[in-house]
Design a protein around this motif. Structure first.
Motif, short mmCIF file in Angstrom:
data_model
loop_
_atom_site.label_atom_id
_atom_site.label_comp_id
_atom_site.label_asym_id
_atom_site.label_seq_id
_atom_site.Cartn_x
_atom_site.Cartn_y
_atom_site.Cartn_z
N TYR A 375 12.97 64.97 82.84
CA TYR A 375 14.30 64.65 83.36
C TYR A 375 14.17 63.82 84.63
O TYR A 375 13.21 63.96 85.39
CB TYR A 375 15.07 65.94 83.68
N ARG A 376 15.20 63.00 84.89
CA ARG A 376 15.27 62.22 86.11
C ARG A 376 16.72 62.16 86.58
O ARG A 376 17.65 62.33 85.77
CB ARG A 376 14.74 60.80 85.90
N LEU A 377 16.91 61.90 87.87
CA LEU A 377 18.25 61.69 88.39
C LEU A 377 18.77 60.33 87.93
O LEU A 377 18.02 59.36 87.88
CB LEU A 377 18.26 61.73 89.92
N THR A 378 20.05 60.26 87.60
CA THR A 378 20.70 58.99 87.31
C THR A 378 21.07 58.31 88.64
O THR A 378 20.90 58.89 89.72
CB THR A 378 21.97 59.21 86.49
N GLU A 379 21.61 57.10 88.56
CA GLU A 379 22.08 56.42 89.77
C GLU A 379 23.14 57.27 90.47
O GLU A 379 23.16 57.38 91.70
CB GLU A 379 22.66 55.05 89.42
N GLU A 380 24.03 57.86 89.66
CA GLU A 380 25.06 58.73 90.25
C GLU A 380 24.43 59.97 90.88
O GLU A 380 24.88 60.45 91.92
CB GLU A 380 26.09 59.14 89.18
N GLY A 381 23.39 60.49 90.26
CA GLY A 381 22.70 61.65 90.80
C GLY A 381 21.98 61.36 92.10
O GLY A 381 21.97 62.17 93.03
N ILE A 382 21.38 60.18 92.18
CA ILE A 382 20.70 59.77 93.41
C ILE A 382 21.70 59.68 94.56
O ILE A 382 21.42 60.06 95.69
CB ILE A 382 19.97 58.43 93.21
N ALA A 383 22.92 59.17 94.25
CA ALA A 383 23.94 59.01 95.29
C ALA A 383 24.38 60.35 95.87
O ALA A 383 24.81 60.42 97.02
CB ALA A 383 25.15 58.26 94.72
N VAL A 384 24.27 61.41 95.08
CA VAL A 384 24.65 62.76 95.56
C VAL A 384 23.46 63.69 95.39
O VAL A 384 23.59 64.82 94.94
CB VAL A 384 25.90 63.29 94.82
N SER A 385 22.28 63.20 95.79
CA SER A 385 21.04 63.93 95.51
C SER A 385 21.00 65.30 96.17
O SER A 385 20.45 66.25 95.60
CB SER A 385 19.82 63.11 95.93
N ASN A 386 21.57 65.44 97.37
CA ASN A 386 21.54 66.76 98.03
C ASN A 386 22.26 67.80 97.18
O ASN A 386 21.79 68.93 97.02
CB ASN A 386 22.20 66.67 99.42
N TYR A 387 23.41 67.42 96.63
CA TYR A 387 24.15 68.34 95.75
C TYR A 387 23.35 68.63 94.48
O TYR A 387 23.20 69.79 94.08
CB TYR A 387 25.51 67.73 95.37
N ALA A 388 22.81 67.58 93.87
CA ALA A 388 22.10 67.76 92.60
C ALA A 388 20.87 68.64 92.76
O ALA A 388 20.63 69.55 91.97
CB ALA A 388 21.72 66.39 92.02
N LEU A 389 20.09 68.38 93.80
CA LEU A 389 18.85 69.14 93.99
C LEU A 389 19.12 70.59 94.33
O LEU A 389 18.32 71.48 94.00
CB LEU A 389 17.99 68.47 95.07
N ALA A 390 20.24 70.86 94.99
CA ALA A 390 20.59 72.25 95.34
C ALA A 390 20.77 73.11 94.10
O ALA A 390 20.64 74.34 94.16
CB ALA A 390 21.85 72.29 96.19
N GLU A 391 21.05 72.50 92.95
CA GLU A 391 21.21 73.25 91.71
C GLU A 391 19.91 73.88 91.24
O GLU A 391 19.93 74.76 90.37
CB GLU A 391 21.76 72.33 90.62
N PHE A 392 18.80 73.46 91.81
CA PHE A 392 17.50 73.99 91.37
C PHE A 392 16.98 75.10 92.28
O PHE A 392 15.83 75.52 92.15
CB PHE A 392 16.50 72.85 91.25
N LEU A 393 17.83 75.60 93.15
CA LEU A 393 17.50 76.82 93.90
C LEU A 393 17.63 78.01 92.93
O LEU A 393 18.65 78.15 92.25
CB LEU A 393 18.44 77.01 95.09
N LEU A 394 16.62 78.83 92.88
CA LEU A 394 16.63 79.99 91.99
C LEU A 394 17.13 81.22 92.74
O LEU A 394 16.97 81.32 93.96
CB LEU A 394 15.23 80.24 91.45
N PRO A 395 17.72 82.18 92.01
CA PRO A 395 18.13 83.44 92.67
C PRO A 395 16.92 84.13 93.29
O PRO A 395 15.79 84.04 92.78
CB PRO A 395 18.69 84.27 91.52
N ASP A 396 17.14 84.81 94.41
CA ASP A 396 16.03 85.52 95.06
C ASP A 396 15.43 86.52 94.11
O ASP A 396 16.12 87.21 93.34
CB ASP A 396 16.54 86.25 96.31
N GLU A 397 14.08 86.55 94.18
CA GLU A 397 13.36 87.48 93.28
C GLU A 397 13.58 88.92 93.70
O GLU A 397 13.78 89.24 94.85
CB GLU A 397 11.86 87.15 93.33
#
Length: 397
Positions: A375-397
Protein backbone atom coordinates in the motif's frame (compact mmCIF):
# COMPACT_ATOMS: atom_id res chain seq x y z
CA UNK A 1 27.79 -8.25 8.37
CA UNK A 2 24.73 -6.24 9.41
CA UNK A 3 24.35 -2.73 8.00
CA UNK A 4 24.52 0.41 10.14
CA UNK A 5 23.84 4.05 9.31
CA UNK A 6 26.10 6.48 11.23
CA UNK A 7 25.01 10.02 12.10
CA UNK A 8 27.54 12.53 13.50
CA UNK A 9 26.11 15.69 15.07
CA UNK A 10 27.98 19.01 14.93
CA UNK A 11 25.89 21.40 17.10
CA UNK A 12 27.55 24.65 16.05
CA UNK A 13 26.35 27.45 13.80
CA UNK A 14 27.38 31.01 13.01
CA UNK A 15 23.96 32.34 14.04
CA UNK A 16 20.73 30.70 15.15
CA UNK A 17 17.97 30.87 12.55
CA UNK A 18 14.67 32.20 13.86
CA UNK A 19 12.70 29.03 13.02
CA UNK A 20 15.28 26.48 14.15
CA UNK A 21 14.70 24.16 17.11
CA UNK A 22 17.68 21.87 16.42
CA UNK A 23 20.39 21.35 19.03
CA UNK A 24 22.77 23.99 17.71
CA UNK A 25 24.21 27.35 18.75
CA UNK A 26 27.27 29.56 18.20
CA UNK A 27 30.18 28.57 20.46
CA UNK A 28 33.77 29.79 21.02
CA UNK A 29 36.68 27.85 19.54
CA UNK A 30 37.66 26.45 22.95
CA UNK A 31 34.24 24.80 23.38
CA UNK A 32 34.30 23.47 19.83
CA UNK A 33 37.69 21.91 20.50
CA UNK A 34 36.47 20.22 23.71
CA UNK A 35 33.39 18.95 21.93
CA UNK A 36 35.38 17.45 19.07
CA UNK A 37 37.67 15.63 21.52
CA UNK A 38 34.57 14.11 23.13
CA UNK A 39 33.18 13.20 19.72
CA UNK A 40 36.38 11.34 18.80
CA UNK A 41 36.21 9.48 22.14
CA UNK A 42 32.56 8.55 21.56
CA UNK A 43 33.30 7.27 18.06
CA UNK A 44 36.04 5.06 19.51
CA UNK A 45 33.80 3.72 22.29
CA UNK A 46 30.85 3.06 19.96
CA UNK A 47 33.00 1.52 17.25
CA UNK A 48 34.30 -1.07 19.68
CA UNK A 49 30.68 -2.04 20.43
CA UNK A 50 29.69 -2.24 16.76
CA UNK A 51 32.21 -4.70 15.38
CA UNK A 52 29.42 -6.83 13.90
CA UNK A 53 28.23 -3.92 11.75
CA UNK A 54 29.30 -2.50 8.40
CA UNK A 55 28.61 1.22 7.97
CA UNK A 56 26.77 1.84 4.69
CA UNK A 57 26.31 5.59 5.10
CA UNK A 58 27.65 8.45 7.20
CA UNK A 59 25.78 11.73 7.63
CA UNK A 60 27.55 14.68 9.26
CA UNK A 61 24.75 17.05 10.24
CA UNK A 62 24.08 19.98 12.48
CA UNK A 63 24.14 22.85 13.07
CA UNK A 64 26.59 23.78 10.35
CA UNK A 65 29.34 21.15 10.06
CA UNK A 66 31.03 23.21 7.32
CA UNK A 67 32.04 25.74 9.98
CA UNK A 68 34.71 23.26 11.09
CA UNK A 69 38.24 23.69 9.81
CA UNK A 70 39.30 21.37 7.00
CA UNK A 71 41.73 19.49 9.27
CA UNK A 72 38.92 18.93 11.80
CA UNK A 73 36.64 17.46 9.12
CA UNK A 74 39.39 15.14 7.91
CA UNK A 75 40.24 14.01 11.44
CA UNK A 76 36.60 13.25 12.22
CA UNK A 77 36.15 10.94 9.23
CA UNK A 78 39.55 9.36 9.88
CA UNK A 79 38.45 8.45 13.41
CA UNK A 80 35.16 7.04 12.11
CA UNK A 81 37.03 4.79 9.67
CA UNK A 82 39.54 3.76 12.32
CA UNK A 83 36.89 2.45 14.69
CA UNK A 84 34.07 1.38 12.33
CA UNK A 85 34.05 -0.82 9.26
CA UNK A 86 32.98 1.74 6.65
CA UNK A 87 32.08 0.27 3.28
CA UNK A 88 34.21 1.39 0.35
CA UNK A 89 31.08 2.54 -1.49
CA UNK A 90 29.48 4.22 1.55
CA UNK A 91 27.45 7.38 0.97
CA UNK A 92 29.12 10.08 3.08
CA UNK A 93 27.17 13.33 3.36
CA UNK A 94 28.02 16.62 5.03
CA UNK A 95 25.59 19.48 5.54
CA UNK A 96 26.87 22.95 4.73
CA UNK A 97 25.62 26.52 4.50
CA UNK A 98 26.42 29.07 1.79
CA UNK A 99 29.48 31.15 2.56
CA UNK A 100 31.13 28.55 4.81
CA UNK A 101 33.10 26.58 2.23
CA UNK A 102 36.44 27.60 0.76
CA UNK A 103 38.44 25.92 -1.96
CA UNK A 104 40.84 24.46 0.63
CA UNK A 105 38.02 23.23 2.85
CA UNK A 106 36.35 21.48 -0.10
CA UNK A 107 39.68 19.76 -0.81
CA UNK A 108 39.65 18.56 2.80
CA UNK A 109 36.11 17.23 2.34
CA UNK A 110 37.21 15.22 -0.67
CA UNK A 111 40.29 13.90 1.14
CA UNK A 112 37.99 12.89 4.01
CA UNK A 113 35.93 10.79 1.59
CA UNK A 114 32.83 12.98 1.66
CA UNK A 115 31.00 12.29 -1.60
CA UNK A 116 27.69 14.10 -1.07
CA UNK A 117 27.03 17.67 0.07
CA UNK A 118 23.72 19.06 1.33
CA UNK A 119 23.46 22.84 1.01
CA UNK A 120 20.94 24.75 3.14
CA UNK A 121 19.58 27.39 0.79
CA UNK A 122 15.92 27.60 2.02
CA UNK A 123 14.98 30.47 -0.33
CA UNK A 124 16.33 32.25 -3.40
CA UNK A 125 14.79 35.53 -2.19
CA UNK A 126 17.05 37.66 0.00
CA UNK A 127 14.11 39.26 1.81
CA UNK A 128 12.80 35.80 2.75
CA UNK A 129 16.28 34.77 3.89
CA UNK A 130 16.45 37.80 6.20
CA UNK A 131 12.99 36.96 7.53
CA UNK A 132 14.19 33.44 8.39
CA UNK A 133 17.30 34.78 10.12
CA UNK A 134 19.63 33.18 7.59
CA UNK A 135 23.08 34.78 7.49
CA UNK A 136 23.69 34.33 3.76
CA UNK A 137 22.31 35.75 0.52
CA UNK A 138 21.24 33.97 -2.65
CA UNK A 139 24.37 35.37 -4.28
CA UNK A 140 26.53 33.63 -1.67
CA UNK A 141 24.68 30.39 -2.36
CA UNK A 142 25.48 30.70 -6.07
CA UNK A 143 29.15 31.28 -5.25
CA UNK A 144 29.29 28.26 -2.94
CA UNK A 145 27.41 26.05 -5.38
CA UNK A 146 29.66 27.07 -8.24
CA UNK A 147 32.76 26.31 -6.17
CA UNK A 148 31.40 22.90 -5.13
CA UNK A 149 30.77 21.99 -8.76
CA UNK A 150 34.14 23.36 -9.88
CA UNK A 151 35.84 21.17 -7.27
CA UNK A 152 34.19 18.05 -8.66
CA UNK A 153 31.25 17.22 -6.39
CA UNK A 154 28.69 15.29 -8.43
CA UNK A 155 26.11 14.52 -5.75
CA UNK A 156 24.61 17.67 -4.25
CA UNK A 157 21.34 18.28 -2.41
CA UNK A 158 19.70 21.69 -1.98
CA UNK A 159 17.29 22.33 0.90
CA UNK A 160 14.39 24.74 0.33
CA UNK A 161 11.39 25.77 2.43
CA UNK A 162 7.83 26.76 1.58
CA UNK A 163 4.87 28.26 3.46
CA UNK A 164 7.03 31.07 4.84
CA UNK A 165 5.31 34.04 6.52
CA UNK A 166 3.75 36.22 3.85
CA UNK A 167 4.94 33.95 1.02
CA UNK A 168 2.77 33.45 -2.07
CA UNK A 169 2.79 30.48 -4.41
CA UNK A 170 4.22 32.72 -7.13
CA UNK A 171 7.12 33.81 -4.90
CA UNK A 172 7.84 30.20 -3.93
CA UNK A 173 7.82 29.17 -7.58
CA UNK A 174 10.64 31.63 -8.25
CA UNK A 175 12.80 29.78 -5.72
CA UNK A 176 11.86 26.44 -7.27
CA UNK A 177 12.80 27.60 -10.75
CA UNK A 178 16.12 29.08 -9.64
CA UNK A 179 17.02 25.88 -7.81
CA UNK A 180 16.08 23.83 -10.88
CA UNK A 181 18.35 26.05 -12.98
CA UNK A 182 21.27 24.89 -10.79
CA UNK A 183 20.48 21.25 -11.67
CA UNK A 184 21.37 19.58 -8.35
CA UNK A 185 21.01 15.81 -8.08
CA UNK A 186 18.64 16.03 -5.10
CA UNK A 187 16.17 18.57 -3.71
CA UNK A 188 14.62 18.51 -0.23
CA UNK A 189 11.51 20.70 -0.12
CA UNK A 190 10.04 21.19 3.35
CA UNK A 191 7.14 23.24 4.67
CA UNK A 192 8.01 25.62 7.49
CA UNK A 193 7.07 24.25 10.90
CA UNK A 194 6.40 26.68 13.75
CA UNK A 195 8.33 25.01 16.58
CA UNK A 196 7.96 25.80 20.27
CA UNK A 197 10.97 27.50 21.82
CA UNK A 198 11.93 29.43 18.68
CA UNK A 199 11.45 33.16 18.00
CA UNK A 200 9.00 32.19 15.24
CA UNK A 201 6.83 30.45 17.81
CA UNK A 202 6.23 33.69 19.68
CA UNK A 203 5.51 35.54 16.44
CA UNK A 204 3.39 33.04 14.58
CA UNK A 205 2.04 30.39 16.96
CA UNK A 206 -1.39 32.01 17.31
CA UNK A 207 -1.69 32.34 13.52
CA UNK A 208 -0.57 28.73 13.08
CA UNK A 209 -3.24 27.52 15.53
CA UNK A 210 -5.93 29.47 13.70
CA UNK A 211 -4.75 28.04 10.38
CA UNK A 212 -4.92 24.48 11.72
CA UNK A 213 -8.51 25.11 12.83
CA UNK A 214 -9.42 26.51 9.42
CA UNK A 215 -9.87 30.03 10.79
CA UNK A 216 -8.81 33.20 9.01
CA UNK A 217 -5.38 34.70 9.70
CA UNK A 218 -3.03 36.89 7.69
CA UNK A 219 0.52 36.15 8.90
CA UNK A 220 1.02 32.72 7.32
CA UNK A 221 -0.07 31.21 4.01
CA UNK A 222 -3.45 29.48 4.31
CA UNK A 223 -3.68 25.68 4.26
CA UNK A 224 -5.00 25.93 0.71
CA UNK A 225 -2.03 28.09 -0.35
CA UNK A 226 0.40 25.71 1.36
CA UNK A 227 -1.10 22.78 -0.56
CA UNK A 228 -0.77 24.70 -3.82
CA UNK A 229 2.93 25.21 -3.07
CA UNK A 230 3.33 21.51 -2.37
CA UNK A 231 1.50 20.65 -5.57
CA UNK A 232 3.65 23.00 -7.66
CA UNK A 233 6.77 21.45 -6.14
CA UNK A 234 5.76 18.01 -7.39
CA UNK A 235 4.69 19.36 -10.80
CA UNK A 236 7.77 21.44 -11.56
CA UNK A 237 10.31 18.99 -10.17
CA UNK A 238 8.59 16.03 -11.81
CA UNK A 239 8.64 17.79 -15.19
CA UNK A 240 12.38 18.45 -14.71
CA UNK A 241 13.15 14.76 -14.12
CA UNK A 242 13.15 14.60 -10.33
CA UNK A 243 11.25 11.65 -8.86
CA UNK A 244 9.59 12.17 -5.50
CA UNK A 245 10.63 9.18 -3.39
CA UNK A 246 9.51 10.53 -0.01
CA UNK A 247 6.95 13.13 1.02
CA UNK A 248 9.47 15.99 0.94
CA UNK A 249 12.38 14.59 -1.08
CA UNK A 250 13.06 14.49 -4.82
CA UNK A 251 15.99 13.05 -6.73
CA UNK A 252 17.31 12.37 -10.19
CA UNK A 253 17.58 8.69 -11.00
CA UNK A 254 20.17 6.99 -8.80
CA UNK A 255 20.54 9.90 -6.35
CA UNK A 256 17.94 9.21 -3.65
CA UNK A 257 19.59 9.73 -0.25
CA UNK A 258 20.58 6.27 1.00
CA UNK A 259 21.05 7.51 4.55
CA UNK A 260 17.54 8.92 4.88
CA UNK A 261 15.99 5.87 3.24
CA UNK A 262 17.67 3.87 6.00
CA UNK A 263 15.75 5.91 8.60
CA UNK A 264 12.42 5.47 6.84
CA UNK A 265 12.89 1.71 6.42
CA UNK A 266 13.99 1.26 10.05
CA UNK A 267 17.55 0.15 9.40
CA UNK A 268 19.82 0.23 12.43
CA UNK A 269 21.36 3.67 12.88
CA UNK A 270 23.71 5.10 15.47
CA UNK A 271 23.86 8.78 16.34
CA UNK A 272 26.95 10.23 18.00
CA UNK A 273 27.26 13.71 19.43
CA UNK A 274 25.05 16.05 21.41
CA UNK A 275 21.44 14.82 21.63
CA UNK A 276 21.94 12.32 18.80
CA UNK A 277 19.30 9.55 18.58
CA UNK A 278 19.84 5.89 17.72
CA UNK A 279 17.92 2.76 16.80
CA UNK A 280 19.99 -0.38 17.29
CA UNK A 281 18.17 -3.68 17.30
CA UNK A 282 14.89 -2.99 19.06
CA UNK A 283 16.34 -0.29 21.33
CA UNK A 284 15.84 3.44 20.82
CA UNK A 285 18.09 5.71 22.86
CA UNK A 286 19.74 9.13 22.69
CA UNK A 287 22.69 11.09 23.99
CA UNK A 288 22.30 13.86 26.59
CA UNK A 289 21.03 17.10 25.04
CA UNK A 290 22.85 19.41 27.48
CA UNK A 291 26.28 20.45 26.24
CA UNK A 292 27.92 20.35 29.68
CA UNK A 293 26.39 16.95 30.41
CA UNK A 294 27.75 15.61 27.12
CA UNK A 295 31.22 17.07 27.72
CA UNK A 296 31.42 15.31 31.09
CA UNK A 297 30.69 11.77 29.81
CA UNK A 298 33.49 9.31 30.49
CA UNK A 299 33.43 7.25 27.30
CA UNK A 300 34.85 3.79 27.70
CA UNK A 301 34.09 3.48 31.42
CA UNK A 302 31.07 1.29 30.73
CA UNK A 303 32.69 -1.12 28.26
CA UNK A 304 30.95 -4.48 28.36
CA UNK A 305 27.51 -2.99 28.95
CA UNK A 306 24.96 -3.13 26.12
CA UNK A 307 25.41 -0.02 24.00
CA UNK A 308 22.02 1.44 24.93
CA UNK A 309 22.78 1.14 28.67
CA UNK A 310 26.04 3.06 28.70
CA UNK A 311 25.85 6.87 28.80
CA UNK A 312 22.60 7.11 26.85
CA UNK A 313 19.24 8.50 27.94
CA UNK A 314 15.58 7.72 27.27
CA UNK A 315 16.29 4.11 26.35
CA UNK A 316 13.16 2.37 25.09
CA UNK A 317 12.93 -1.27 24.09
CA UNK A 318 10.31 -1.29 21.38
CA UNK A 319 7.41 -3.69 21.68
CA UNK A 320 6.10 -5.54 18.64
CA UNK A 321 3.20 -3.09 18.58
CA UNK A 322 5.55 -0.08 18.52
CA UNK A 323 7.62 -1.63 15.74
CA UNK A 324 4.50 -2.31 13.67
CA UNK A 325 3.39 1.30 14.09
CA UNK A 326 6.81 2.62 13.10
CA UNK A 327 6.88 0.33 10.08
CA UNK A 328 3.68 1.99 8.85
CA UNK A 329 4.42 5.60 9.94
CA UNK A 330 7.86 5.65 8.36
CA UNK A 331 7.26 3.36 5.41
CA UNK A 332 4.24 5.28 4.17
CA UNK A 333 6.36 8.46 3.98
CA UNK A 334 8.03 6.76 1.04
CA UNK A 335 6.13 7.11 -2.22
CA UNK A 336 6.67 3.41 -2.94
CA UNK A 337 4.75 2.69 0.27
CA UNK A 338 4.97 -0.41 2.43
CA UNK A 339 5.39 -4.05 1.46
CA UNK A 340 2.93 -6.60 2.82
CA UNK A 341 5.60 -9.31 2.44
CA UNK A 342 8.13 -7.27 4.44
CA UNK A 343 5.55 -6.69 7.18
CA UNK A 344 4.73 -10.39 7.39
CA UNK A 345 8.42 -11.28 7.33
CA UNK A 346 9.25 -8.96 10.22
CA UNK A 347 6.22 -9.58 12.42
CA UNK A 348 4.92 -13.03 11.47
CA UNK A 349 1.43 -11.74 10.80
CA UNK A 350 -0.32 -10.61 7.60
CA UNK A 351 -0.56 -6.84 7.17
CA UNK A 352 -4.29 -7.06 6.40
CA UNK A 353 -4.99 -8.98 9.60
CA UNK A 354 -3.32 -6.35 11.78
CA UNK A 355 -4.41 -3.23 9.91
CA UNK A 356 -7.41 -4.36 7.89
CA UNK A 357 -9.80 -1.72 9.25
CA UNK A 358 -7.38 1.16 8.70
CA UNK A 359 -6.43 -0.04 5.22
CA UNK A 360 -10.08 -0.36 4.16
CA UNK A 361 -11.08 3.00 5.66
CA UNK A 362 -8.24 4.99 4.09
CA UNK A 363 -8.65 3.23 0.73
CA UNK A 364 -12.36 4.00 0.77
CA UNK A 365 -11.55 7.67 1.51
CA UNK A 366 -9.13 7.80 -1.42
CA UNK A 367 -6.12 8.42 0.84
CA UNK A 368 -4.48 5.02 0.34
CA UNK A 369 -3.94 2.92 -2.78
CA UNK A 370 -3.09 -0.74 -3.15
CA UNK A 371 0.13 -1.52 -5.00
CA UNK A 372 1.32 -4.78 -6.50
CA UNK A 373 2.78 -5.85 -3.17
CA UNK A 374 1.38 -3.50 -0.53
CA UNK A 375 0.00 0.00 0.00
CA UNK A 376 1.01 3.62 -0.56
CA UNK A 377 -0.47 7.03 0.20
CA UNK A 378 -2.25 8.74 -2.69
CA UNK A 379 -1.69 12.42 -3.52
CA UNK A 380 -4.72 13.20 -1.38
CA UNK A 381 -3.30 11.05 1.41
CA UNK A 382 0.06 12.81 1.29
CA UNK A 383 -1.74 16.17 1.63
CA UNK A 384 -3.32 14.99 4.91
CA UNK A 385 -0.56 12.58 5.92
CA UNK A 386 -0.76 13.35 9.65
CA UNK A 387 -4.41 12.28 9.69
CA UNK A 388 -3.79 9.22 7.52
CA UNK A 389 -0.79 7.95 9.49
CA UNK A 390 -2.63 8.36 12.80
CA UNK A 391 -4.96 5.57 11.65
CA UNK A 392 -2.11 3.11 12.14
CA UNK A 393 -1.88 3.63 15.89
CA UNK A 394 -2.82 0.33 17.52
CA UNK A 395 -4.83 -0.02 20.76
CA UNK A 396 -2.63 -0.31 23.84
CA UNK A 397 -1.62 -3.86 24.55
Amino acid sequence: MKELELYVHIPFCAGKCLYCDFLSAPQPEEVIGRYLRQLHAELAACGNACRMYEVSSVFVGGGTPSLLAGRQIEALLETARLHFTVRADAEITMECNPGTLTREKIKSCKRAGINRLSIGLQSADDAELRLLGRIHTFGQFLETYGLVREMGFKNVNIDIMSALPGQTTEAYEKTLRQVLAAEPEHISAYSLMIEEGTPFYGRYHAADERREKGLEQTLLPSEEEERRMYGRTAELLGAAGYARYEISNYAKEGYACRHNIGYWTRKDYLGVGLGAASLVGNARFRNPSGLQAYLQIGFGRSDGEPLENRWHEDTEYLSVQSRMEEFMFLGLRMTRGVSAADFAGQFGAPLERVYGNALQKLTRQGLLAQTEGGYRLTEEGIAVSNYALAEFLLPDE
